[in-house]
Scaffold this motif. Structure first.
Motif, PDB file in Angstrom:
ATOM      1  N   GLY A 169       0.780  -1.237   0.000  1.00 55.20           N
ATOM      2  CA  GLY A 169       0.000   0.000   0.000  1.00 55.20           C
ATOM      3  C   GLY A 169       0.805   1.276   0.000  1.00 55.20           C
ATOM      4  N   SER A 170       2.125   1.209  -0.323  1.00 56.81           N
ATOM      5  CA  SER A 170       2.960   2.410  -0.271  1.00 56.81           C
ATOM      6  C   SER A 170       3.208   2.966  -1.670  1.00 56.81           C
ATOM      7  CB  SER A 170       4.308   2.086   0.394  1.00 56.81           C
ATOM      8  OG  SER A 170       5.189   3.177   0.257  1.00 56.81           O
ATOM      9  N   LEU A 171       2.853   4.225  -1.871  1.00 54.62           N
ATOM     10  CA  LEU A 171       3.098   4.892  -3.146  1.00 54.62           C
ATOM     11  C   LEU A 171       4.593   5.172  -3.336  1.00 54.62           C
ATOM     12  CD1 LEU A 171       1.603   6.279  -5.583  1.00 54.62           C
ATOM     13  CD2 LEU A 171       1.778   8.388  -4.292  1.00 54.62           C
ATOM     14  N   VAL A 172       5.272   5.572  -2.260  1.00 50.78           N
ATOM     15  CA  VAL A 172       6.690   5.916  -2.348  1.00 50.78           C
ATOM     16  C   VAL A 172       7.527   4.681  -2.673  1.00 50.78           C
ATOM     17  CG1 VAL A 172       8.650   6.868  -1.087  1.00 50.78           C
ATOM     18  CG2 VAL A 172       6.385   7.828  -0.741  1.00 50.78           C
ATOM     19  N   THR A 173       7.157   3.532  -2.107  1.00 48.27           N
ATOM     20  CA  THR A 173       7.884   2.298  -2.401  1.00 48.27           C
ATOM     21  C   THR A 173       7.781   1.954  -3.877  1.00 48.27           C
ATOM     22  OG1 THR A 173       7.366   1.511  -0.178  1.00 48.27           O
ATOM     23  CG2 THR A 173       8.130  -0.118  -1.749  1.00 48.27           C
ATOM     24  N   CYS A 174       6.600   2.100  -4.446  1.00 56.48           N
ATOM     25  CA  CYS A 174       6.430   1.856  -5.886  1.00 56.48           C
ATOM     26  C   CYS A 174       7.297   2.806  -6.699  1.00 56.48           C
ATOM     27  CB  CYS A 174       4.962   2.026  -6.269  1.00 56.48           C
ATOM     28  SG  CYS A 174       3.849   0.813  -5.518  1.00 56.48           S
TER      29      CYS A 174
END
Length: 747
Positions: free
Chosen positions: A621-626
């Motif tokens: 659920g992490s945008l930054v990880t993507c």
């Protein structure tokens, strides 16, 4: 030799001796203040001088640039080159002067203050202490009664010992005073004399340099006199031409002054038009319009940035308007808006309409070649939907991005050489760099480091958050783990060759990475990860149709068991698995560590339906990880055994921000899974309005660009604005995009 304080008086400890000490101590304190002030002024002078040299060098480089620009004029080029060389020599002389000043004034006087004055202060402390002890002994000796013989003897012995110690310390103190007073003269005069000799050498060097340049300057002055005469002649000729043109009559041909269909500068048409505002009052304003680069733009003032009315003239039509009260009006209509314009005459209206129609026809012939060139230049990491003209109020730029990134631990200095106030960054590594190190990083290639300016470039919110999650301290703990063990020192600013070798060894060869220190989570944490991963998968299944749930259920159960064994079996630990696991944990430092140890960013877990780290980041659920994985080369379209890529999984889970990110990064929204469903059909079944809107907008924009041949172009401005709004919301207000999940929970 004249003594400042007499040794005999010292032994008497007379009032005269104490007065002399008080005077000397005050004098030394004043001397220390004066010397400290002089050293600080010297440091400021040297710093200012170095800044002057830097500015002078920039000015000299400007002269050299002007000389190169004037290559077609031999006199100007030769003169400017010679002058810039002379200025460079003077800069070198200045640098030598500042170095000598630092040695003669700053270093020498500082050493005197730190060494000699410190010894004086230490001696003073000892003297004051023993003086107090002597006074106490005298008082005690005086107070002892004569009939207490034992106390009398004890007080007498203490007084005798104290006096002896006092004489010893006092003599040392007086010696230190006299030596200091003698040495201060030589130290001050020696440093000042050295300073003056440095100036003497500097001015001699400058005199010799300009003595050699003098004859050349004299010859150039003679040439300049002839140039002045020639300039006066040219001025007379231009005045005569001006007078001739001024006598012509333009009263019947005003249109030629405002437009030129075949202009060589690329402007098809330009001139003043009245524009009707789109507000409720429908006011009319006069603006300077032009048709250029297949666009219709206008300006209020010359220095204003042009406002684009029509992004691509191929998408618009132009027609007369006779149904309004104003005369000479025409309308330019595009798919997203219309613009009502008014010319000053019927002749000008016809000219503008003809110019727009001609530009539309020309755009169809030329746009194909331009799109092909832009497609070759576009970066694969940014995707086909990134816009180069993103509004400044929607993206962080300049000092805002700089301040946020430099607040991260270690980011206030260059990650590789330690130079303060770095203004560049490597976005896939998450570090800040000085301008010289950033140039070296560029030479490594974008597969190792992607460099961007913190002050000149625009920053998307998810990319800025990525920078704030990592930082120089985090990355250096990974890439410089073995630096001290290997006995290698980091290069200093200015050592260009050493920097190149060090940076290549650090990031390309990864010589300093500790290959035996890959961190892993404790078993309890891993169990939580497995449990959460299974929960996410159950949520993902709940959003599928009945047939999909029946088919996926046995596979998911088996995958959960395998997932648990893979996570908890540390014996089979590898960098790819660490990246896979850290992507789900939203742990960017661990992800960076895995990549440093050689993890394949597109590694697939054969025990988990061939899921990739990017798919795990979606489940986490992490945008930054993507974003971090994409910046490091993750394939946005790599699918698992069920035929589902990151976009599928983000749609199933209702992660609107991730859907927006993947579409911007070139995700294929037409790909279907084993059930033959694409992301749009999944979003429609789930009734997720936000994701349906994004997918349909992206599809419409893609179809429009393909039909018009706009390959590699960002597309419609409205589409770009909507995606920028979603990106801002996903990064700054993610709770607003959780409406779908919240509504689902209500039922």
């Amino acid at each position: 030799m004249k003594m400042t304080v007499d040794f005999e008086e010292c032994l008497k400890d007379s009032p005269r001796f104490r007065a002399a000490l008080e005077e000397v101590e005050g004098d030394v304190a004043e001397l220390e203040l004066k010397l400290d002030k002089l050293v600080k002024l010297c440091i400021a002078m040297i710093d200012t001088g170095k800044a002057f040299c830097v500015a002078n060098k920039q000015f000299m480089n400007g002269i050299r640039d002007l000389a190169q620009y004037s290559s077609n004029d031999a006199v100007v080029e030769t003169s400017l080159t010679k002058f810039s060389d002379s200025l460079q020599e003077m800069i070198n002389f200045h640098t030598i002067l500042f170095d000598q000043t630092q040695r003669s004034i700053k270093a020498q006087l500082q050493n005197f203050v730190k060494e000699d004055l410190r010894k004086f202060k230490d001696a003073k402390k000892q003297f004051e202490k023993v003086s107090e002890e002597k006074e106490n002994a005298l008082v005690k000796n005086a107070q002892v009664q004569r009939n207490k013989q034992h106390e009398v003897e004890e007080a007498t012995n203490i007084l005798t010992a104290t006096r002896k110690c006092f004489r010893h310390i006092a003599l040392d103190y007086v010696l230190q005073i006299n030596v200091l007073q003698s040495k201060r003269r030589s130290e001050i005069l020696k440093s000042m004399l050295s300073f003056m000799y440095a100036h003497l050498a500097f001015f001699h060097q400058g005199y010799d340099l300009f003595s050699e340049l003098g004859p050349y300057m004299k010859d150039l002055g003679a040439q300049l006199d002839r140039l002045v005469v020639d300039a006066a002649k040219e001025k007379r000729e231009m005045e005569q031409k001006h007078s001739t043109i001024q006598q012509k009559d333009f009263s019947n041909d005003d249109s030629k002054l405002e437009y030129n269909v075949d202009a060589a500068n690329g402007i098809v048409m330009e001139g003043y038009l009245f524009k009707r505002a789109s507000n409720a009052f429908k006011t009319w304003n006069r603006r300077w319009f032009s048709i250029q680069n297949n666009q219709l733009v206008y300006q209020k003032k010359f220095k204003d940035n042009p406002t684009v009315v029509v992004e691509d003239l191929r998408l618009c039509t132009v027609k007369h308007c006779e149904d309004i009260e104003r005369r000479f009006c025409f309308e330019v209509v595009s798919p997203t808006k219309s613009c009502m314009l008014q010319a000053d005459s019927e002749k000008l209206r016809q000219a503008w309409i003809k110019a727009v129609q001609t530009s539309i026809a020309t755009a169809y012939r030329e746009k194909g070649d331009e799109s092909e060139k832009l497609d070759k230049k576009s970066s694969p990491s940014t995707g086909s939907l990134d816009s180069g003209n993103e509004s400044k109020d929607k993206l962080l730029k300049g000092e805002s991005a700089l301040q946020r990134v430099q607040c991260i631990p270690g980011n206030a200095s260059c990650c590789d050489c330690g130079l303060a106030d770095p203004r560049w960054a490597s976005i896939n590594l998450g570090i800040t760099l000085c301008i010289e190190c950033s140039g070296i990083h560029r030479s490594l290639g974008v597969h190792f480091s992607k460099v961007r300016s913190l002050t000149l470039d625009t920053w998307e919110p998810e990319l800025l958050k990525l920078m704030c999650e990592l930082g120089n301290d985090v990355i250096n703990r990974v890439y410089e783990a073995n630096l001290e063990k290997m006995g290698i020192k980091k290069p200093h600013p200015g050592q260009r060759q050493e920097k190149e070798a060090y940076i290549r060894a650090k990031y390309v060869e990864r010589k300093f990475v500790d290959k035996y220190s890959m961190s892993s989570s404790p078993p309890e944490q891993e169990k939580k990860i497995v449990s959460k991963s299974c929960e996410e998968k159950r949520l993902s299944m709940s959003k599928l149709g009945p047939s999909e749930q029946i088919r996926a259920s046995p596979q998911s159960s088996e995958a959960e068991r395998q997932d648990s064994s893979v996570f908890l079996d540390s014996k089979h630990f590898n960098p790819g698995l660490q990246l896979y696991r850290a992507s789900y944990e939203k742990n960017l430092p661990k992800m960076a560590e895995a990549l440093a140890h050689g993890a394949d960013v597109n590694w697939s877990n054969s025990e988990e339906n061939k899921a990739t780290p990017l798919i795990q980041a979606v489940l986490g659920g992490s945008l930054v990880t993507c974003e971090f994985l994409l910046q490091n080369g993750a394939n946005v379209n790599q699918r698992d055994v069920q035929g589902r890529g990151p976009l599928h999984h983000a749609t199933v889970l209702g992660h609107t921000g991730q859907v927006c990110l993947f579409l911007k990064r070139g995700a294929n929204q037409h790909a279907t899974d084993e059930e033959g469903k694409d992301p749009l059909s999944i979003a429609v079944e789930a009734a997720n309005a936000d994701i349906v809107t994004l997918l349909r907008l992206a599809r419409m924009n893609e179809e429009m660009r393909e039909s018009e041949g706009l390959y590699g172009q960002p597309g419609d401005e409205t589409y770009q604005d909507i995606f920028r709004d979603f990106s801002q919301m996903a990064s700054n207000n993610p709770e607003k995009l959780n409406r779908f999940q919240q509504d689902s929970q209500k039922f």
